[in-house]
Design an enzyme around this catalytic site. Structure first.
Site, PDB file in Angstrom:
ATOM      1  N   ASN A 201      -9.801   0.123  -9.102  1.00 51.64           N
ATOM      2  CA  ASN A 201      -8.952  -0.983  -8.664  1.00 51.64           C
ATOM      3  C   ASN A 201      -9.870  -2.092  -8.149  1.00 51.64           C
ATOM      4  O   ASN A 201     -10.401  -2.014  -7.047  1.00 51.64           O
ATOM      5  CB  ASN A 201      -8.017  -0.472  -7.549  1.00 51.64           C
TER       6      ASN A 201
ATOM      7  N   LYS B   7     -12.220  -0.374  -5.436  1.00 54.93           N
ATOM      8  CA  LYS B   7     -11.804   0.936  -4.917  1.00 54.93           C
ATOM      9  C   LYS B   7     -11.824   1.891  -6.092  1.00 54.93           C
ATOM     10  O   LYS B   7     -11.400   1.526  -7.190  1.00 54.93           O
ATOM     11  CB  LYS B   7     -10.370   0.876  -4.395  1.00 54.93           C
TER      12      LYS B   7
ATOM     13  N   ARG C  59      -6.354  -0.486 -12.654  1.00 55.64           N
ATOM     14  CA  ARG C  59      -5.177  -1.204 -12.173  1.00 55.64           C
ATOM     15  C   ARG C  59      -5.332  -2.660 -12.610  1.00 55.64           C
ATOM     16  O   ARG C  59      -6.354  -3.285 -12.329  1.00 55.64           O
ATOM     17  CB  ARG C  59      -5.109  -1.132 -10.660  1.00 55.64           C
TER      18      ARG C  59
ATOM     19  N   HIS D 190       3.970  -3.896  -7.461  1.00 52.57           N
ATOM     20  CA  HIS D 190       3.965  -2.523  -6.920  1.00 52.57           C
ATOM     21  C   HIS D 190       4.605  -1.528  -7.891  1.00 52.57           C
ATOM     22  O   HIS D 190       5.057  -0.451  -7.488  1.00 52.57           O
ATOM     23  CB  HIS D 190       4.785  -2.407  -5.608  1.00 52.57           C
TER      24      HIS D 190
ATOM     25  N   LEU E 173       6.853  -0.106   1.672  1.00 49.35           N
ATOM     26  CA  LEU E 173       6.639  -0.913   2.876  1.00 49.35           C
ATOM     27  C   LEU E 173       5.200  -0.746   3.349  1.00 49.35           C
ATOM     28  O   LEU E 173       4.879   0.167   4.122  1.00 49.35           O
ATOM     29  CB  LEU E 173       7.620  -0.486   3.986  1.00 49.35           C
TER      30      LEU E 173
ATOM     31  N   GLY F 176       2.028  -5.452   1.850  1.00 50.30           N
ATOM     32  CA  GLY F 176       3.016  -6.079   0.971  1.00 50.30           C
ATOM     33  C   GLY F 176       4.220  -5.160   0.922  1.00 50.30           C
ATOM     34  O   GLY F 176       4.068  -3.944   1.028  1.00 50.30           O
TER      35      GLY F 176
ATOM     36  N   ARG G 101       3.481 -12.381   4.598  1.00 53.72           N
ATOM     37  CA  ARG G 101       4.277 -13.215   3.678  1.00 53.72           C
ATOM     38  C   ARG G 101       5.708 -13.331   4.175  1.00 53.72           C
ATOM     39  O   ARG G 101       6.263 -12.375   4.711  1.00 53.72           O
ATOM     40  CB  ARG G 101       4.303 -12.601   2.277  1.00 53.72           C
TER      41      ARG G 101
ATOM     42  N   GLU H 129      -0.760   5.532  -5.806  1.00 55.17           N
ATOM     43  CA  GLU H 129      -0.851   4.693  -7.007  1.00 55.17           C
ATOM     44  C   GLU H 129      -1.991   5.122  -7.919  1.00 55.17           C
ATOM     45  O   GLU H 129      -1.862   5.085  -9.140  1.00 55.17           O
ATOM     46  CB  GLU H 129      -1.028   3.224  -6.585  1.00 55.17           C
TER      47      GLU H 129
HETATM   48  P1  ADP Z   1      -1.526  -2.002   1.719  1.00 57.94           P
HETATM   49  O1  ADP Z   1      -0.298  -2.693   1.228  1.00 57.94           O
HETATM   50  O2  ADP Z   1      -2.608  -2.920   2.160  1.00 57.94           O
HETATM   51  O3  ADP Z   1      -1.969  -0.830   0.848  1.00 57.94           O
HETATM   52  P2  ADP Z   1      -0.641   0.054   3.558  1.00 57.94           P
HETATM   53  O4  ADP Z   1       0.319   0.714   2.641  1.00 57.94           O
HETATM   54  O5  ADP Z   1      -1.842   0.807   3.991  1.00 57.94           O
HETATM   55  O6  ADP Z   1      -1.040  -1.384   3.078  1.00 57.94           O
HETATM   56  O7  ADP Z   1       0.201  -0.367   4.859  1.00 57.94           O
HETATM   57  C1  ADP Z   1      -0.401  -1.080   5.909  1.00 57.94           C
HETATM   58  C2  ADP Z   1       0.557  -1.175   7.089  1.00 57.94           C
HETATM   59  O8  ADP Z   1       1.133   0.099   7.355  1.00 57.94           O
HETATM   60  C3  ADP Z   1      -0.152  -1.566   8.365  1.00 57.94           C
HETATM   61  O9  ADP Z   1      -0.202  -2.942   8.510  1.00 57.94           O
HETATM   62  C4  ADP Z   1       0.682  -0.921   9.412  1.00 57.94           C
HETATM   63  O10 ADP Z   1       1.699  -1.835   9.780  1.00 57.94           O
HETATM   64  C5  ADP Z   1       1.328   0.274   8.754  1.00 57.94           C
HETATM   65  N1  ADP Z   1       0.697   1.543   9.161  1.00 57.94           N
HETATM   66  C6  ADP Z   1      -0.388   2.118   8.607  1.00 57.94           C
HETATM   67  N2  ADP Z   1      -0.695   3.279   9.237  1.00 57.94           N
HETATM   68  C7  ADP Z   1       0.237   3.454  10.216  1.00 57.94           C
HETATM   69  C8  ADP Z   1       0.471   4.447  11.205  1.00 57.94           C
HETATM   70  N3  ADP Z   1      -0.284   5.523  11.332  1.00 57.94           N
HETATM   71  N4  ADP Z   1       1.526   4.261  12.042  1.00 57.94           N
HETATM   72  C9  ADP Z   1       2.321   3.192  11.924  1.00 57.94           C
HETATM   73  N5  ADP Z   1       2.145   2.200  11.006  1.00 57.94           N
HETATM   74  C10 ADP Z   1       1.131   2.332  10.161  1.00 57.94           C
END
Ligand code: ADP
Length: 366
Positions: free
Chosen positions: A7, A14, A73, A162, A191, A194, A223, A345
């Protein structure tokens, strides 16, 4: 066989290496700071070479030719790519054509593909597109209500992103519920930083919240998601902003960060809510409200969902928040299964790569 998943972001690569058909993760890693001043890696081609030499140096592989295939990706496949595809010169040219739709992402993805080709000219490579899984969305859901010439001239429509994550989660959901995917109606909520929702009708996406770009839909880390475009014009006029400045505000300074004024990270905001920070509370209330609106709408367009799945950083790690949503969902749809399904993913990309290459080599033999 060993499948490497790559990726390539604008300044990072990555990677994850798998053993198939066991679907076993062998190793994973990250090459960072590509192109930055003082970095020893100035471009993606060098980054890919570094990746391969790491696999040898760390004794993961004896020879890089042990890698049977590489899955990449690729962010944007436009309307051209509706499924993963084995990469050849024509595919490379078409990915280039889609670059105007994702100018920050597709060029980096392409550099990764070309870098691998340089080191391993004979390796089989597969492109897996973020947009492809959403290509089943019907025209009345993907079209914007603007003059048709802009779709014809510039391909302006909803694409959604996604896709690989929504696909993985939908398959897992079917597995968990022990029912075939083609008998299930599922709403998947990715969630993370993004955020996006997809309505999946018996394995086919019929709508998703992200749009022409990832800006549309849910409120995200930075966003804004859905907004009255006229409000954007108004702010630009009042503040005399350029398109680039406004783009930066909506993509990087809005969302949870913009509303709270504190952070894009839900963990920090949850702590602030406990200290009675009203802006952190407002940000989270807005975030949940927007998710509820999409779930409600998608429940109706699916004629009733069987399951609603939450995934990614926020979806997987905030049981209190998901329980709150679950209570709301069960008020109007008590039978709907509400699940937390960790996404993967890279494993999806590896599986799609494996599946595609197995099928092509089988059909070649037939
Ligand atoms: P990306 O879209 O960059 O892959 P992720 O799926 O890793 O992002 O999600 C990132 C968000 O998930 C962080 O900004 C945070 O809000 C939330 N998050 C990640 N780990 C935890 C955790 N252990 N507890 C609560 N929220 C978390």
């Amino acid at each position: 066989m060993k499948i490497l998943v790559i990726n390539c972001g604008s300044s990072s690569i990555k990677y994850k290496l798998y053993e198939f058909p066991k679907r076993k993760l062998i190793t994973k890693g990250l090459i960072e700071k590509i192109g930055e001043r003082n970095s020893s890696i100035q471009n993606h081609s060098q980054g890919i070479k570094e990746l391969f030499s790491r696999l040898i140096k760390d004794k993961i592989l004896k020879d890089i030719n042990e890698i049977a295939a590489i899955g990449h990706r690729v962010v944007h496949g436009g309307e051209t790519f509706k499924a993963p595809i084995v990469i050849d010169a024509q595919v490379i040219a078409k990915i280039k054509d889609c670059s105007s739709l994702a100018p920050l992402h597709n060029p980096a993805n392409l550099e990764g593909i070309l870098g691998c080709k340089e080191v391993l000219p004979k390796i089989r490579q597969v492109a897996v597109f973020d947009t492809a899984y959403h290509q089943t969305i019907p025209d009345y859901a993907y079209s914007y209500a603007i003059p048709g010439e802009y779709y014809k001239k510039y391909s302006v429509r909803k694409y959604g992103f996604h896709g690989t994550s929504h696909q993985f989660v939908a398959h897992k959901c079917a597995e968990v519920l022990n029912k075939p995917l083609n008998k299930l109606k599922i709403i998947t909520c990715h969630l993370g930083n993004g955020c996006s929702v997809a309505a999946i009708d018996r394995g086919k996406v019929i709508d998703t919240s992200m749009g022409f770009t990832p800006l549309e839909g849910l409120i995200m880390g930075t966003r804004c998601g859905d907004i009255d475009v006229a409000a954007v014009f108004y702010i630009m006029e009042k503040e005399r902003l350029t398109i680039q400045q406004m783009d930066e505000i909506l993509n990087r300074r809005s969302g949870l960060l913009g509303v709270s004024g504190i952070s894009n990270d839900i963990r920090t905001l949850n702590k602030e809510v406990k200290k009675n920070n009203k802006f952190a509370k407002l940000a989270i209330d807005m975030f949940l409200h927007r998710i509820k609106k999409y779930i409600g709408a998608y429940h109706l367009i699916l004629d009733g969902a069987d399951a609603i799945c939450f995934t990614a950083g926020i979806g997987e790690n905030n049981p209190a928040m998901i329980n709150k949503l679950k209570k709301h969902i069960h008020k109007i749809a008590p039978k709907v299964k509400v699940l937390v399904v960790p996404t993967d993913e890279e494993l999806m990309i590896a599986s799609l790569t494996y599946g595609l290459l197995n099928n092509t080599s089988k059909s070649k033999k037939d």
